[in-house]
Design an enzyme around this catalytic site. Structure first.
Site, short mmCIF file in Angstrom:
data_model
loop_
_atom_site.label_atom_id
_atom_site.label_comp_id
_atom_site.label_asym_id
_atom_site.label_seq_id
_atom_site.Cartn_x
_atom_site.Cartn_y
_atom_site.Cartn_z
N TYR A 1 -2.79 6.02 2.44
CA TYR A 1 -3.45 6.29 1.17
C TYR A 1 -4.63 5.35 0.97
O TYR A 1 -5.74 5.78 0.62
CB TYR A 1 -2.43 6.13 0.05
N SER B 1 -8.89 4.71 -6.25
CA SER B 1 -7.74 3.87 -6.59
C SER B 1 -8.11 2.43 -6.30
O SER B 1 -9.00 2.15 -5.48
CB SER B 1 -6.53 4.29 -5.73
#
Length: 234
Positions: free
Chosen positions: A161, A148
């Site tokens: 995350y 990501s």
């Protein structure tokens, strides 16, 4: 390796394969003639995706759970007869609703690391022997770790995350440095902001019309894998 047989009968495992990018990738692979093993935690969803094609086999399991990973690997390698590509796609957002780093419980961070770093590492190790045999089929074996932009950019509220994806990104580089000469290439892939259940859980007010479709990201992912298959060893 000619352009027409890149995917025919290639054996691919996709974790998190019943929704979002994982499902879109599995479907795109089947359309190209690959044989696909999917992993997900919900039995009903796994069975539903299996019914879509006789080229899909599924296993119910959670890559974040140590006790699940070896059975996942054994079952899928047995049913696929080997492995050419592993897509470590299954992910955890960490605590939802998103919260500040200071308010992130250690247990929530541990859960994110288990799903996003340790799980992919453990599964990769479990199938590595099969991947090392794959180059004899005329192309590099490939492991894709789905990352990501949060792995490189600091976003408030995304701490668990972001930290776990940053670790996964660097682990991918280490794996590739160590395994490229043996015909197994490792690559990270950032699919961008997609219209998926995970994105909706993180940002429920986001307008889906502004987000990429998982199918578009899946096409981009397969293009990355095809290029990596052909890449010479370092």
């Amino acid at each position: 390796m000619s352009e027409t047989n890149v995917w025919k009968d290639r054996r691919v495992i996709v974790t998190g394969g019943t929704s979002g990018l994982g499902l879109a990738t599995a479907r795109a692979l089947v359309e190209r003639g690959a044989r696909v093993g999917i992993v997900a935690r919900t039995r009903e969803r796994v069975l539903a995706v299996e019914r879509e094609s006789d080229r899909i086999v599924g296993v119910v399991g959670d890559v974040a759970r140590k006790e699940d990973v070896h059975p996942i690997a054994v079952q899928l390698l047995g049913r696929l007869g080997g492995l050419d590509v592993l897509v470590n796609n299954a992910s955890s957002l960490g605590p939802v609703p998103l919260r500040s780093w200071a308010d992130t419980e250690c247990e929530d961070l541990e859960a994110a690391l288990a799903a996003n770093v340790i799980g992919p590492h453990r599964l990769t190790r479990a199938v590595l022997g099969a991947l090392l045999e794959a180059p004899s089929r005329g192309a590099n074996a490939v492991v894709v770790n789905v990352t990501s932009d949060a792995a490189v950019s600091a976003y408030a509220g995304w701490g668990a995350y972001s930290a776990s994806k940053a670790a996964l990104l660097h682990a991918t580089r280490i794996w590739d440095a160590e395994m490229a000469s043996r015909g197994v290439r490792f690559v990270s892939f950032d699919p961008g902001d997609m219209d998926t259940p995970m994105h909706a859980a993180a940002l429920p007010d986001a307008d889906p019309r502004t987000l990429k479709r998982p199918e578009q990201s899946a096409e981009e992912l397969l293009a990355v894998i095809e290029t990596t298959m052909r890449r010479g060893a370092s």
